[in-house]
Design a protein around this motif. Structure first.
Motif, PDB file in Angstrom:
ATOM      1  N   MET A  66       0.817  -1.214   0.000  1.00  0.00           N
ATOM      2  CA  MET A  66       0.000   0.000   0.000  1.00  0.00           C
ATOM      3  C   MET A  66       0.854   1.269   0.000  1.00  0.00           C
ATOM      4  N   ILE A  67       2.146   1.135  -0.270  1.00  0.00           N
ATOM      5  CA  ILE A  67       3.042   2.285  -0.409  1.00  0.00           C
ATOM      6  C   ILE A  67       3.346   2.449  -1.898  1.00  0.00           C
ATOM      7  N   TYR A  68       2.812   3.492  -2.493  1.00  0.00           N
ATOM      8  CA  TYR A  68       2.911   3.680  -3.943  1.00  0.00           C
ATOM      9  C   TYR A  68       3.780   4.893  -4.271  1.00  0.00           C
ATOM     10  N   PHE A  91      -6.405  10.497 -12.984  1.00  0.00           N
ATOM     11  CA  PHE A  91      -5.485   9.412 -12.637  1.00  0.00           C
ATOM     12  C   PHE A  91      -5.757   8.888 -11.231  1.00  0.00           C
ATOM     13  N   LEU A  92      -6.134   9.760 -10.304  1.00  0.00           N
ATOM     14  CA  LEU A  92      -6.464   9.286  -8.962  1.00  0.00           C
ATOM     15  C   LEU A  92      -7.647   8.329  -8.994  1.00  0.00           C
ATOM     16  N   ASP A  93      -8.660   8.610  -9.830  1.00  0.00           N
ATOM     17  CA  ASP A  93      -9.772   7.659  -9.989  1.00  0.00           C
ATOM     18  C   ASP A  93      -9.262   6.319 -10.507  1.00  0.00           C
ATOM     19  N   HIS A  94      -8.335   6.373 -11.461  1.00  0.00           N
ATOM     20  CA  HIS A  94      -7.737   5.145 -12.003  1.00  0.00           C
ATOM     21  C   HIS A  94      -6.955   4.391 -10.922  1.00  0.00           C
ATOM     22  N   THR A 116      -6.416  -0.055  -6.707  1.00  0.00           N
ATOM     23  CA  THR A 116      -5.898  -0.337  -5.362  1.00  0.00           C
ATOM     24  C   THR A 116      -7.000  -0.638  -4.357  1.00  0.00           C
ATOM     25  N   GLN A 117      -8.232  -0.149  -4.656  1.00  0.00           N
ATOM     26  CA  GLN A 117      -9.381  -0.391  -3.777  1.00  0.00           C
ATOM     27  C   GLN A 117      -9.087   0.050  -2.342  1.00  0.00           C
ATOM     28  N   CYS A 118      -8.525   1.255  -2.206  1.00  0.00           N
ATOM     29  CA  CYS A 118      -8.245   1.777  -0.871  1.00  0.00           C
ATOM     30  C   CYS A 118      -9.526   2.313  -0.244  1.00  0.00           C
ATOM     31  N   THR A 119      -9.683   2.110   1.051  1.00  0.00           N
ATOM     32  CA  THR A 119     -10.847   2.524   1.822  1.00  0.00           C
ATOM     33  C   THR A 119     -10.358   3.121   3.138  1.00  0.00           C
ATOM     34  N   PRO A 120     -11.248   3.717   3.944  1.00  0.00           N
ATOM     35  CA  PRO A 120     -10.809   4.194   5.265  1.00  0.00           C
ATOM     36  C   PRO A 120     -10.208   3.098   6.131  1.00  0.00           C
ATOM     37  N   ASP A 121     -10.654   1.850   5.923  1.00  0.00           N
ATOM     38  CA  ASP A 121     -10.061   0.753   6.678  1.00  0.00           C
ATOM     39  C   ASP A 121      -8.736   0.305   6.081  1.00  0.00           C
ATOM     40  N   ARG A 122      -8.518   0.618   4.806  1.00  0.00           N
ATOM     41  CA  ARG A 122      -7.272   0.236   4.122  1.00  0.00           C
ATOM     42  C   ARG A 122      -6.679   1.492   3.474  1.00  0.00           C
ATOM     43  N   PRO A 123      -6.081   2.412   4.242  1.00  0.00           N
ATOM     44  CA  PRO A 123      -5.507   3.633   3.653  1.00  0.00           C
ATOM     45  C   PRO A 123      -4.265   3.308   2.828  1.00  0.00           C
ATOM     46  N   SER A 143     -10.682  12.217   0.620  1.00  0.00           N
ATOM     47  CA  SER A 143     -11.965  11.532   0.759  1.00  0.00           C
ATOM     48  C   SER A 143     -11.862  10.038   0.506  1.00  0.00           C
ATOM     49  N   ASN A 144     -10.778   9.586  -0.155  1.00  0.00           N
ATOM     50  CA  ASN A 144     -10.595   8.162  -0.440  1.00  0.00           C
ATOM     51  C   ASN A 144      -9.458   7.551   0.373  1.00  0.00           C
ATOM     52  N   SER A 145      -9.069   8.218   1.474  1.00  0.00           N
ATOM     53  CA  SER A 145      -8.064   7.682   2.412  1.00  0.00           C
ATOM     54  C   SER A 145      -6.703   7.485   1.756  1.00  0.00           C
ATOM     55  N   ILE A 146      -6.336   8.403   0.871  1.00  0.00           N
ATOM     56  CA  ILE A 146      -5.000   8.391   0.268  1.00  0.00           C
ATOM     57  C   ILE A 146      -4.162   9.460   0.961  1.00  0.00           C
ATOM     58  N   VAL A 147      -3.034   9.073   1.529  1.00  0.00           N
ATOM     59  CA  VAL A 147      -2.113  10.010   2.168  1.00  0.00           C
ATOM     60  C   VAL A 147      -1.083  10.426   1.119  1.00  0.00           C
ATOM     61  N   MET A 148      -1.079  11.696   0.759  1.00  0.00           N
ATOM     62  CA  MET A 148      -0.193  12.200  -0.294  1.00  0.00           C
ATOM     63  C   MET A 148       1.029  12.858   0.335  1.00  0.00           C
ATOM     64  N   LEU A 149       2.205  12.307   0.070  1.00  0.00           N
ATOM     65  CA  LEU A 149       3.480  12.839   0.552  1.00  0.00           C
ATOM     66  C   LEU A 149       4.324  13.212  -0.656  1.00  0.00           C
ATOM     67  N   THR A 150       4.684  14.478  -0.782  1.00  0.00           N
ATOM     68  CA  THR A 150       5.442  14.939  -1.944  1.00  0.00           C
ATOM     69  C   THR A 150       6.940  14.859  -1.678  1.00  0.00           C
ATOM     70  N   LEU A 151       7.684  14.644  -2.735  1.00  0.00           N
ATOM     71  CA  LEU A 151       9.143  14.661  -2.660  1.00  0.00           C
ATOM     72  C   LEU A 151       9.647  16.102  -2.675  1.00  0.00           C
ATOM     73  N   PRO A 152      10.820  16.364  -2.125  1.00  0.00           N
ATOM     74  CA  PRO A 152      11.389  17.718  -2.244  1.00  0.00           C
ATOM     75  C   PRO A 152      11.630  18.068  -3.712  1.00  0.00           C
ATOM     76  N   PRO A 153      11.460  19.323  -4.094  1.00  0.00           N
ATOM     77  CA  PRO A 153      11.683  19.703  -5.496  1.00  0.00           C
ATOM     78  C   PRO A 153      13.127  19.425  -5.935  1.00  0.00           C
ATOM     79  N   HIS A 154      13.279  19.026  -7.184  1.00  0.00           N
ATOM     80  CA  HIS A 154      14.581  18.812  -7.833  1.00  0.00           C
ATOM     81  C   HIS A 154      15.390  17.685  -7.176  1.00  0.00           C
ATOM     82  N   THR A 155      14.731  16.713  -6.570  1.00  0.00           N
ATOM     83  CA  THR A 155      15.458  15.587  -5.967  1.00  0.00           C
ATOM     84  C   THR A 155      15.012  14.249  -6.531  1.00  0.00           C
TER      85      THR A 155
END
Length: 661
Positions: free
Chosen positions: A181-183, A274-277, A282-289, A308-320
């Motif tokens: 579940m780490i994408y 793309f997030l809908d795709h 992945t079929q992520c839910t609040p029980d399966r973030p 709203s779909n229990s996706i935690v978005m973590l961005t990379l530092p710019p230019h890395t």
């Protein structure tokens, strides 16, 4: 003498240990000189010379090296320091070219009063032979560097990398994500033109060509998502078209999604698609973030959909991304190589044809199956330290390019009151001043009695000048104060970050609304053009342009106007979006229609609307209803003079605003 001399004898190649054993037997009286040499296959004269050397002191080599040592320019310590400086410059992505290295070596010898050959002084640089042997002695080589932007070189530093791993640790501790579940999500571009590979051809040929599809080609964006367990979802294609066609996806990987934009790049509207795709596969839910480590076009719509779909978005530092993006590190390199190979194979299988965006999906499918493998994916997550979690994955040498722009944090520095005058011997040296070498009078100084690193603190000897003093390591000046906000890594789905995005979105909308309001107000302030009056003038000698009257309705029936053969009229053609007018000459008049010979307007006049010029358009004759005749034009002037000018018609009227074609 060749540069790579090959020995033709075996003199001086007896191992030093063998010579030591034979000399010991002779010196201890166990064997005679002849017998010791005969038993170990050593010439008696060679053994006798070695014993004489040994009696005078320690022998380090069997070979006779006095001549070579006498011709030596730098000592081992000086060459080692020069090589170390060159390595530091290369580690900071400011490496020197071979010619610059030779110039530095010459200046290094000159500043330390070391005699050099005459050709060094003549060319103001070291010789090619010396440079080649210097590279071999110091384990150096000449390499072609990879182009790296200044932003990438300076952005990958300890601070930004540390911030990312701190956020990653917070997210992992909070949600306990399993590896599947780490994408990681990233986009890459593929072109319809391949990069030619090496081919076999005639030796010493100056130019070798290879067929490509076009000069530049078109770009199609491919968006991939892979997880730390080694799995990948079907990619998404973004084609450079306004309207998407299903034919674009012929041969695409099963389950792939297609979209289109005007430029072919991802934007704020395609990321939610793309997030809908991604959610669908992945079929992520609040029980399966799910943790999504991406470098996306941040938009409020995408962040709201992820939250709203229990996706935690973590961005990379710019230019890395070149060091911290798993897809960039281990997947996209093989993918581009295999895609280029597939595109080259298609060109060879279809001679005379060019690749279009309709073949992109099939070619990507061939490369995708071979490059996006579990081994490559898991290796990318491991080498970037994302999974398994390892914040110390990058060594100190990896941050060397960012040291050029390292500056002290002004918020953490105490107020400076002037230069330091402390006499404390424990005070450290300034960061940009190299520490002096330890004085050791017993250490032999440089060749020919000149300065060496060990002579730095010996007053009776010349001052030693190091390569770092001649060519210092690059260092950026203090940065000017700006109000520009630094973009950092962030957890976009956290409440503070989401509120900041919402605020920025509202401010942007206010600015757009203000611009629209200003444009409307400017439009209202524009003065209306004065109505033009009819001036009855059909004289062919008139030089004054006659404005046409537009008081009448454009669609009014000009039936009360008598039309005769030879008259010139303005005919209206209504299209879907606007009405166009054409100038025509009446050739025949019938009950409800006229046969018209149309004219074409001559471009290039600076005042073409005040006195427009037309010419007869060949094979453009048509029957026109009288109801489509908008105006009857005054008789034009015929410039005359040449055959070409006799075919021109200049109307003494102003046609501006009538959309005349």
């Amino acid at each position: 003498m060749p540069r790579n001399y090959t020995r033709k004898t075996t003199w001086g190649q007896t191992p030093l240990a063998e010579m030591e054993s034979a000399a010991a037997e002779v010196m201890q009286g166990k064997k005679s000189l002849r017998k010791a040499g005969r038993d170990r296959h050593i010439d008696k004269t060679t053994l006798h010379r070695f014993i004489k050397k040994k009696e005078k002191g320690e022998v380090k080599s069997v070979a006779w090296g006095a001549v070579a040592e006498a011709k030596r320019i730098f000592t081992d310590e000086m060459e080692e320091e020069l090589a170390k400086h060159l390595k530091q410059l290369a580690d900071q992505f400011h490496g020197l070219a071979p010619v610059k290295c030779r110039e530095l070596a010459f200046e290094y010898a000159e500043r330390n009063n070391i005699p050099v050959p005459a050709h060094w002084t003549e060319k103001q640089c070291a010789g090619i032979e010396w440079f080649g042997r210097f590279l071999a002695r110091c384990h150096l080589s000449v390499r072609t560097p990879e182009a790296t932007s200044l932003g990438r070189a300076t952005a990958f530093n300890k601070t930004t990398v540390g911030e990312f791993f701190e956020h990653l640790a917070v997210v992992m501790d909070r949600h306990k994500f399993p590896p599947h579940m780490i994408y990681n999500v990233d986009e890459t571009g593929v072109f319809t033109v391949q990069k030619p590979r090496q081919v076999v051809t005639e030796k010493e040929k100056k130019q070798v060509g290879s067929i490509t599809s076009a000069e530049r080609g078109e770009l199609v964006t491919v968006v991939c998502a892979v997880n730390a367990a080694g799995n990948a979802i079907p990619p998404m294609f973004v084609f450079p078209r306004v309207r998407f066609k299903d034919d674009f996806m012929i041969g695409a990987p099963p389950g792939a999604k297609g979209a289109s934009t005007r430029t072919g790049w991802m934007n704020e509207d395609t990321w939610p698609e793309f997030l809908d795709h991604l959610i669908q596969h992945t079929q992520c839910t609040p029980d399966r973030p799910m943790l999504d480590n991406l470098r996306a076009h941040i938009s409020l719509k995408a962040v709201e959909k992820a939250k709203s779909n229990s996706i935690v978005m973590l961005t990379l530092p710019p230019h890395t991304s070149h060091r911290m993006q798993p897809l960039d590190v281990t997947v996209y390199g093989p993918f581009k190589t295999l895609y280029n190979r597939a595109l080259d194979g298609w060109m060879r299988s279809n001679p005379g044809k060019t690749v279009s965006i309709y073949q992109i999906a099939g070619l990507v499918n061939e490369a995708f199956l071979s490059a996006v493998t579990p081994r490559n994916i898991t290796s990318g997550f491991r080498s970037t330290g994302i999974f398994p979690y390892n914040r110390d994955i990058f060594p100190e040498e990896a941050f060397a390019p960012s040291m050029v722009s390292d500056r002290p944090n002004p918020e953490l520095q105490p107020a400076s009151t002037g230069p330091s005058t402390s006499d404390d011997p424990d005070d450290p040296l300034p960061a940009d001043e190299p520490p002096a070498a330890d004085a050791n009078p017993s250490t032999p100084h440089g060749p020919h009695g000149c300065a060496s690193p060990a002579d730095s603190d010996v007053p009776s000897r010349p001052r030693y000048v190091s390569p770092r003093e001649i060519l210092p390591l690059p260092k950026c000046p203090p940065r000017a104060q700006t109000n520009r906000k630094r973009v950092k890594t962030a957890i976009l789905t956290d409440t503070p970050e989401k509120q900041a995005i919402e605020k920025a979105y509202e401010e942007r909308q206010k600015k757009l609304a203000g611009k629209k309001q200003n444009s409307k107000e400017k439009g209202k302030l524009k003065k209306k053009a004065p109505k033009r009056k009819i001036i009855d003038s059909s004289s062919e000698e008139s030089d004054v342009p006659v404005p046409l009257d537009d008081d009448e309705d454009e669609t009014s029936d000009p039936g009360n106007t008598d039309l005769n053969v030879g008259d010139f009229v303005l005919v209206n053609f209504a299209t879907k979006h606007r009405s166009l007018r054409y100038v025509g000459m009446v050739e025949k008049v019938e009950d409800d229609e006229i046969l018209t010979q149309f004219l074409r307007r001559i471009q290039g006049n600076t005042k073409q609307w005040e006195r427009p010029t037309f010419a007869i358009k060949e094979n453009d004759v048509a029957h026109v209803p009288k109801g489509d005749v908008v105006k009857k034009l005054p008789q034009p002037n015929r410039p005359g003079g040449t055959t070409r000018r006799e075919q021109l018609f200049t109307f003494p009227c102003n046609l501006q605003g009538w959309n005349v074609e």
